[in-house]
Design an enzyme around this catalytic site. Structure first.
Site, PDB file in Angstrom:
ATOM      1  CG  LEU A 164      27.057  40.408  50.959  1.00 18.84           C
ATOM      2  CD1 LEU A 164      27.045  41.083  52.319  1.00 18.84           C
ATOM      3  CD2 LEU A 164      25.925  39.389  50.863  1.00 18.84           C
ATOM      4  NE  ARG A 165      27.261  39.698  42.605  1.00 21.89           N
ATOM      5  CZ  ARG A 165      28.320  39.093  42.102  1.00 21.89           C
ATOM      6  NH1 ARG A 165      29.510  39.650  42.176  1.00 21.89           N
ATOM      7  NH2 ARG A 165      28.209  37.913  41.512  1.00 21.89           N
ATOM      8  CG  ASP A 196      32.699  32.082  44.919  1.00 18.42           C
ATOM      9  OD1 ASP A 196      32.494  33.316  45.057  1.00 18.42           O
ATOM     10  OD2 ASP A 196      33.398  31.618  44.007  1.00 18.42           O
ATOM     11  CG  ASP A 209      37.021  35.914  44.965  1.00 14.57           C
ATOM     12  OD1 ASP A 209      37.634  34.980  44.439  1.00 14.57           O
ATOM     13  OD2 ASP A 209      35.773  35.954  45.022  1.00 14.57           O
TER      14      ASP A 209
HETATM   15 ZN    ZN Z   1      37.148  33.611  43.096  1.00 12.73          ZN
HETATM   16 ZN    ZN Z   2      34.212  34.691  44.848  1.00 14.33          ZN
END
Ligand code: ZN
Ligand code: ZN
Length: 458
Positions: free
Chosen positions: A89-90, A330, A177
């Protein structure tokens, strides 16, 4: 406000419900679910009339004078709101790419009522104060936002975060991630430590020493294009390592964005052995091959990279037989200027929330999975993996991924016959970066109900 969803084909795998019926919602909670018929066939649905009343429109806030709002869902599927357990979501830090507000708007447009946001923001969500900020900000969001904390401080792979305090603040899983945890001892400790909190470790599987500087799948095409390739082994080595570590520690492991045939096999074998591992893939990994980057289209640049037809076949097989539990997006929005850079330099990622359902419905149309399986993979299983099924286990919200009585009315009403053209410029997400622009897809939410509000889509 009371909402009555009438005559829809209700499918809720969490309760084994599959039939025509009505759902009554009061003050944002499901108070009644009544099934009239069972096992409606495809043929029968085709004869049903479409949702004709009320006319479909975006109405963020229905009039409060209306005592009872009736939604005619005849001919449509009424399902638990979708849960996307992997989005970026940044916010904080990269609000020019996306904010919690725009990201959650994209989510409800896509039929999602819960999204789980990855920690690679700025600052990184590696301590309770950042988690608390995201939770507070998410009150502005149009759907439920559940933060995923980093595994290591600064995502540097050197020191574990304080999982306990972050869980107390609302983290529902841990992941570095964007990056792998390269140090195997650190990953072992993370799997051991997180057991105490019964939260999963979500692994971005990439051996950086093998993938370094790679920008697409390694093979004939990468050679032809003169682009540096990433071998499938860069993912598979880490999938295998993490499976072995999960086996060693009895920790709870979830593999993010599975993209290769070899990974599917490793996870299948591990599950057969009883390892506590679950896995997700993303719509682009079963919809596109590496050919999508032939024209140096940076919108098709993702990490892990798009692979080959044999990988797509294996991923479909994995979805079919349950090896892959979840379809996540993603969702990785980027600014247009960033994606306009040359292929080598452009950031990886696809803005995925608004195309995920339509792309996944293709699997149902192809007979790869059933509609029930689709709902399991996009709602019920994420809820199970993240421990969102029971109220006792959960701090900031009620159970998700279910239409059971007393739960939050997170509902998606899906028109599986609706054909639409993907128009990136009209995305609610700030990220218009999609390789699916212009694609014709079938299957879209007609109505999303989230946080007590009804959103109707044309
Ligand atoms: Zn990733
Ligand atoms: Zn990701």
């Amino acid at each position: 406000m009371h909402i009555l969803i009438e005559k829809g084909h209700i499918i809720d795998p969490s309760q084994g419900i599959d039939g025509i019926g009505n759902i009554l919602i009061e003050d944002g909670k499901i108070v009644e679910i009544k099934i009239e018929g069972h096992g409606e066939t495809e043929k029968r649905r085709n004869r049903d009339t479409r949702c004709s009343s009320p006319s479909l429109r975006v109405s963020e806030s229905p009039s409060h004078e209306e005592e009872l709002r009736i939604i005619n869902a005849a001919g449509m599927f009424v399902i638990p709101g979708l849960i996307d357990m992997h989005v970026h979501l940044r916010e904080p830090g990269f609000e020019y790419k996306e904010t919690i507000k725009t990201g959650t708007a994209a989510a409800i447009r896509g039929g999602f009522t819960t999204v789980c946001c990855m920690p690679n923001t700025f600052p990184i969500n590696d301590n309770a104060s950042v988690t608390e900020f995201i939770i507070r900000k998410s009150l502005e969001g149009l759907c439920t936002v559940l933060p995923i904390g980093a595994i290591t401080k600064g995502q540097k792979g050197e020191e574990l975060v304080e999982m306990g305090t972050m869980k107390d603040e609302g983290c529902i899983a841990f992941s570095d991630d964007g990056l792998p945890v390269m140090n195997s001892l650190m990953m072992r400790r993370a799997l051991e430590y997180s057991k105490a909190f019964n939260l999963p470790i979500i692994s971005h599987c990439e051996d950086l020493t093998l993938s370094e500087d790679g920008v697409m799948s390694e093979g004939l095409l990468s050679m032809t294009l003169g682009l540096r390739g990433i071998p499938a082994e860069a993912e598979q080595i880490m999938v295998f390592r993490d499976i072995l570590l999960a086996e060693l520690t009895q920790g709870k492991l979830h593999i993010a964005h599975v993209s290769t045939k070899g990974s599917v096999k490793l996870i299948r074998d591990a599950k057969k052995r009883g390892v506590n591992v679950t896995a997700e893939t993303c719509p682009h990994y079963f919809s596109l091959t590496e050919d999508a980057v032939k024209n140096y289209d940076t919108n098709a640049k993702v990490n892990p990279p798009l692979r080959t037809n044999k990988d797509i076949d294996a991923i479909k097989e994995g979805l079919k037989d349950g090896t892959i539990d979840v379809i996540a997006t993603d969702h990785a929005p980027h600014h247009r200027d960033e994606k306009l850079r040359e292929f080598d330099l452009a950031p990886s990622g696809i803005s995925g929330l608004e195309t995920a359902l339509g792309l996944s419905m293709r699997l149902v149309d192809e007979g790869v999975i059933t509609i029930n399986q689709l709902i399991e993979k996009m709602s019920v299983n994420p809820s199970r993996i993240l421990g969102l099924c029971s109220p006792a286990s959960f701090l900031i919200t009620g159970p998700k991924g279910t239409l059971s009585k007393g739960t939050d009315a997170d509902v998606a009403i899906i028109d599986t016959k609706k054909e639409f053209r993907v128009e990136a410029s009209k995305f609610f997400s700030k990220g218009k970066n999609t390789p699916f622009d212009g694609w014709m897809l079938k299957g879209a939410p007609a109505v999303t109900i989230s946080k007590g509000k009804i959103y109707e889509w044309q």
